[in-house]
Enzyme design. Sequence first.
Site, mmCIF file in Angstrom:
data_model
loop_
_atom_site.group_PDB
_atom_site.id
_atom_site.type_symbol
_atom_site.label_atom_id
_atom_site.label_comp_id
_atom_site.label_asym_id
_atom_site.label_seq_id
_atom_site.Cartn_x
_atom_site.Cartn_y
_atom_site.Cartn_z
ATOM 1 N N GLU A 182 0.930 -74.178 33.765
ATOM 2 C CA GLU A 182 -0.319 -73.430 33.798
ATOM 3 C C GLU A 182 -0.876 -73.238 32.382
ATOM 4 O OE1 GLU A 182 2.371 -71.623 37.060
ATOM 5 O OE2 GLU A 182 2.576 -72.680 35.139
ATOM 6 N N CYS A 217 5.036 -67.988 37.585
ATOM 7 C CA CYS A 217 6.040 -66.974 37.239
ATOM 8 C C CYS A 217 5.357 -65.670 36.868
ATOM 9 C CB CYS A 217 6.939 -67.469 36.110
ATOM 10 S SG CYS A 217 6.074 -67.787 34.558
ATOM 11 N N CYS A 229 3.079 -66.796 33.637
ATOM 12 C CA CYS A 229 1.915 -67.638 33.918
ATOM 13 C C CYS A 229 0.889 -66.935 34.802
ATOM 14 C CB CYS A 229 2.364 -68.938 34.568
ATOM 15 S SG CYS A 229 3.358 -69.963 33.457
ATOM 16 N N ALA A 285 42.179 -103.612 46.648
ATOM 17 C CA ALA A 285 43.404 -102.813 46.666
ATOM 18 C C ALA A 285 43.955 -102.604 45.262
ATOM 19 C CB ALA A 285 44.449 -103.476 47.563
ATOM 20 N N TRP A 287 31.695 -106.468 39.527
ATOM 21 C CA TRP A 287 30.669 -105.573 40.038
ATOM 22 C C TRP A 287 30.449 -105.901 41.506
ATOM 23 C CZ3 TRP A 287 29.303 -101.595 37.133
ATOM 24 C CH2 TRP A 287 29.414 -101.706 35.742
ATOM 25 N N ARG A 318 21.837 -95.909 30.330
ATOM 26 C CA ARG A 318 21.695 -96.978 29.351
ATOM 27 C C ARG A 318 20.634 -98.012 29.735
ATOM 28 N NH1 ARG A 318 26.910 -96.314 30.457
ATOM 29 N NH2 ARG A 318 27.123 -98.290 31.585
ATOM 30 N N GLU A 366 29.735 -89.695 40.870
ATOM 31 C CA GLU A 366 30.212 -91.080 40.871
ATOM 32 C C GLU A 366 31.723 -91.016 40.709
ATOM 33 O OE1 GLU A 366 28.309 -94.026 38.470
ATOM 34 O OE2 GLU A 366 26.335 -93.061 38.606
ATOM 35 N N GLY A 392 35.810 -91.685 43.094
ATOM 36 C CA GLY A 392 36.537 -92.442 44.101
ATOM 37 C C GLY A 392 36.487 -91.806 45.479
#
Length: 365
Positions: free
Chosen positions: A58, A81, A90, A170, A176, A213, A296, A298
């Site tokens: 705002e 707010c 604001c 396994a 990838w 990255r 991310e 297992g």
Amino acid sequence: MRVMFSAEDHAFMSRALALAAKGRDTSTPNPSVGCVIVKEGRIIGEGWHERTGEAHAEARALAAASESPAGATAYLTLEPCSHHGRTPPCAEALVAAHVGRVVAALEDPNPQVKGRGIARLREAGIGAEVGLMAAEAEEAHRGFLTRMRTGRPWMRIKAAASLDGRIALANGQSRWITGEAARRDVHALRARSCAMLTGIGTVIADDPELTVRHVSCSRQPQRVVIDHHLDLPLSAKILAGDPPLILGVTDDADRRRALEARGAEVVIVQGEGRKADLAAVARLLGERGFNEVTVETGGKLMGSLLRAGVIDEIVLYLAPMILGDAAQGLFALGELTSLDQALRPRVVDVRTVGGDIRITARMEA
């Protein structure tokens, strides 16, 4: 009484939502609000919140106004707010600018605001309406809203798997499974995340960096490792760069000092036996001001997080390959004895990313 909004109202709120997206990756822990100021059907000022401590949407829109905003309509993706934080309220700025009308997509669930901004506007004689494009605003602000309502971030599991639901051979080999386009897409998810969460098993097996990255990023997400016994190798890549947060259950003074000497922050969290209480971990992440967290890790930790009920979304990349039943599976949930016990997320999006398929599913409340 239901408010009827015009096509023009919808068009200007759409613009405000587009502006909000500009600050999505950088505004945390604040919401990335967008604001459009309209006078006689013309946009005279617009802005978005970019970083905490800097001007809110705002204030930026009012400062950018090409003419007096007196009598204008301000379109906001979230209620203004009404409290003094790092910046002035604001709602008061809009009152001081003598705008004639304010349209907000949503009420702010922050206990410091929660209707007070709208009330302040109405006290000043400004027409204030809430609810325009609320569903779209819920999506735009989902991390902040989840944290305000539940005390924890919006938590997303990202996983890559073969067509038969296998995440690694396994022997642990997984690089990838998906292609380069999917990996770039994952880095875009990381860029919008306040934190990246993984487990010690993944760090030992894969030695990930968990940084952004492959896409542009003005701030790296905080990296968080659940490491019950502080077993993190001092050579781990995750210790390079910005210091990670290590969450342990059992304290070991020597290991703690060694990790802290490498710059890591070590916090001992509430445990369930020898494992971390994952609900407590989620609350801690919320207390840290993280709006969105991407996981991310297992199959064991993914399964545990799902069982703990702290996951909101699964983003699954499926690659056109079959790894067989000896390979490692996606979610370690334990044996189910009835289909009634199955988790049933709702699929909200399916699309191709390069040669892979990305499925986004939401856990129902």
